[in-house]
Design a protein around this motif. Structure first.
Motif, PDB file in Angstrom:
ATOM      1  N   GLY A  27      41.073  31.988  35.031  1.00  0.00           N
ATOM      2  CA  GLY A  27      40.718  30.597  35.225  1.00  0.00           C
ATOM      3  C   GLY A  27      41.821  29.648  34.784  1.00  0.00           C
ATOM      4  N   ASP A  28      42.744  30.160  33.966  1.00  0.00           N
ATOM      5  CA  ASP A  28      43.878  29.350  33.523  1.00  0.00           C
ATOM      6  C   ASP A  28      44.983  29.271  34.571  1.00  0.00           C
ATOM      7  N   GLY A  29      44.782  29.911  35.733  1.00  0.00           N
ATOM      8  CA  GLY A  29      45.767  29.853  36.814  1.00  0.00           C
ATOM      9  C   GLY A  29      46.839  30.915  36.753  1.00  0.00           C
ATOM     10  N   VAL A  30      46.753  31.848  35.811  1.00  0.00           N
ATOM     11  CA  VAL A  30      47.720  32.948  35.729  1.00  0.00           C
ATOM     12  C   VAL A  30      47.239  34.072  36.636  1.00  0.00           C
ATOM     13  N   ALA A  31      48.092  34.453  37.587  1.00  0.00           N
ATOM     14  CA  ALA A  31      47.777  35.512  38.546  1.00  0.00           C
ATOM     15  C   ALA A  31      48.621  36.739  38.228  1.00  0.00           C
ATOM     16  N   CYS A  32      47.956  37.871  38.037  1.00  0.00           N
ATOM     17  CA  CYS A  32      48.666  39.128  37.782  1.00  0.00           C
ATOM     18  C   CYS A  32      48.295  40.097  38.887  1.00  0.00           C
ATOM     19  N   SER A  33      49.303  40.666  39.548  1.00  0.00           N
ATOM     20  CA  SER A  33      49.026  41.540  40.684  1.00  0.00           C
ATOM     21  C   SER A  33      49.849  42.815  40.587  1.00  0.00           C
ATOM     22  N   SER A  34      49.348  43.841  41.285  1.00  0.00           N
ATOM     23  CA  SER A  34      49.986  45.152  41.268  1.00  0.00           C
ATOM     24  C   SER A  34      49.772  45.846  42.601  1.00  0.00           C
ATOM     25  N   THR A  35      50.773  46.591  43.040  1.00  0.00           N
ATOM     26  CA  THR A  35      50.629  47.399  44.251  1.00  0.00           C
ATOM     27  C   THR A  35      50.262  48.838  43.926  1.00  0.00           C
ATOM     28  N   ASP A  36      50.357  49.232  42.652  1.00  0.00           N
ATOM     29  CA  ASP A  36      50.112  50.629  42.297  1.00  0.00           C
ATOM     30  C   ASP A  36      49.133  50.831  41.138  1.00  0.00           C
ATOM     31  N   GLY A  37      48.624  49.740  40.562  1.00  0.00           N
ATOM     32  CA  GLY A  37      47.713  49.861  39.436  1.00  0.00           C
ATOM     33  C   GLY A  37      48.397  50.284  38.149  1.00  0.00           C
ATOM     34  N   GLN A  38      49.701  50.319  38.136  1.00  0.00           N
ATOM     35  CA  GLN A  38      50.476  50.694  36.949  1.00  0.00           C
ATOM     36  C   GLN A  38      51.329  49.533  36.439  1.00  0.00           C
ATOM     37  N   THR A  39      51.976  48.823  37.363  1.00  0.00           N
ATOM     38  CA  THR A  39      52.871  47.733  37.002  1.00  0.00           C
ATOM     39  C   THR A  39      52.325  46.430  37.570  1.00  0.00           C
ATOM     40  N   PHE A  40      51.979  45.505  36.684  1.00  0.00           N
ATOM     41  CA  PHE A  40      51.474  44.196  37.085  1.00  0.00           C
ATOM     42  C   PHE A  40      52.552  43.155  36.849  1.00  0.00           C
ATOM     43  N   VAL A  41      52.663  42.208  37.778  1.00  0.00           N
ATOM     44  CA  VAL A  41      53.612  41.107  37.644  1.00  0.00           C
ATOM     45  C   VAL A  41      52.826  39.810  37.507  1.00  0.00           C
ATOM     46  N   GLU A  42      53.376  38.887  36.741  1.00  0.00           N
ATOM     47  CA  GLU A  42      52.711  37.613  36.460  1.00  0.00           C
ATOM     48  C   GLU A  42      53.265  36.514  37.349  1.00  0.00           C
ATOM     49  N   ALA A  43      52.374  35.666  37.849  1.00  0.00           N
ATOM     50  CA  ALA A  43      52.748  34.486  38.619  1.00  0.00           C
ATOM     51  C   ALA A  43      51.799  33.362  38.227  1.00  0.00           C
TER      52      ALA A  43
END
Length: 198
Positions: free
Chosen positions: A76-92
Motif C-alpha cells: 500500500g506504500d507504493g513499493v512494488a517487488c516482482s520476480s520472474t523465478d520466485g527467488q530474486t525479487f527486484v524493487e520498484a
C-alpha cells in the motif's frame, strides 16, 4: 498440516497464491518479512533476494498476484517487488501510495490511488495518469470480461457513504446507481462458477 513458516515477525498481513506458490507477508512495528512455499505450505523458504522495503502496508491495499510470468507483491506504500523465478525479487516504485487492490487485466498490473491509475506490464516500470472524474479513491477493485468494478476506499465510507463504480478502461469511471450501501467491502474478485441447481 503445514510446516514452520520461518516468518521473523508475528503479524501476517497478507497471503496470496501466485505462479504456483504461496506467498505470505508479515509486518510488525516497521519490520517486514516475506516467505514462500512451493509445495502447498508443507515447507516455507525465504527468497534469495528480497528487498527490505517489500510488503509494506498491504493488509487491505495492494496485493500479491501473478501476471505476465511474474509474481508481484505491491504494498500500500507504493513499493512494488516482482520476480520472474520466485527467488530474486527486484524493487520498484509506483510513484505514490495506493488506495486499492492491485489487479492483473491480462496484459498489465493496475492499481489506483486518490484520483490516479497506475499501470505496469512487468511490475518494474510504472506509468500513472489522472482518472476521470478526478478525486475518486478506490478501495476494493476487480477486473473481468473487459470491465473494472470498484468500491469507494477509505475510512468510514460505508452504508450511506458507500459508492460503487464501473469502468471499461480503469481510467474513466461511472458511479453505479443501483446498489444498497452496507458493511465495508475490503476485497473483490471476479470469477465464474457453475449455476446453482434450482
Amino acid at each position: 498440516d503445514g510446516g514452520e513458516t520461518m516468518l521473523s515477525v508475528f503479524n501476517v498481513r497478507r497471503a496470496g497464491f501466485a505462479d504456483g506458490r504461496f506467498v505470505m507477508v508479515g509486518e510488525d512495528g516497521g519490520m517486514r518479512d516475506v516467505v514462500l512455499s512451493d509445495d502447498l505450505g508443507a515447507t516455507w523458504r525465504h527468497a534469495d533476494t528480497m528487498p527490505g522495503a517489500c510488503g509494506g502496508a498491504l493488509q487491505t491495499r495492494g496485493g500479491i498476484l501473478a501476471g505476465g510470468g511474474r509474481t508481484l507483491i505491491l504494498g500500500g506504500d507504493g513499493v512494488a517487488c516482482s520476480s520472474t523465478d520466485g527467488q530474486t525479487f527486484v524493487e520498484a516504485s509506483v510513484g505514490e501510495e495506493v488506495s486499492s487492490q492491485v489487479v492483473w487485466n491480462g496484459t498489465e498490473f493496475v492499481a489506483w490511488s486518490r484520483g490516479r491509475v497506475h499501470r505496469s506490464a512487468d511490475g518494474v516500470t510504472w506509468s500513472s495518469v489522472d482518472m476521470s472524474p478526478g478525486g475518486i479513491t478506490l478501495g476494493a477493485v476487480a477486473h473481468g470480461d473487459g470491465s473494472y468494478v470498484g468500491v469507494r476506499g477509505g475510512w468510514q465510507v460505508w452504508y450511506d457513504d458507500q459508492v460503487f463504480y464501473r469502468s471499461d478502461d480503469g481510467t474513466n469511471w461511472q458511479e453505479a446507481d443501483a446498489f444498497v450501501g452496507s458493511h465495508p467491502i475490503r476485497f473483490m474478485a471476479y470469477g465464474q462458477a457453475e449455476r446453482c441447481p434450482r
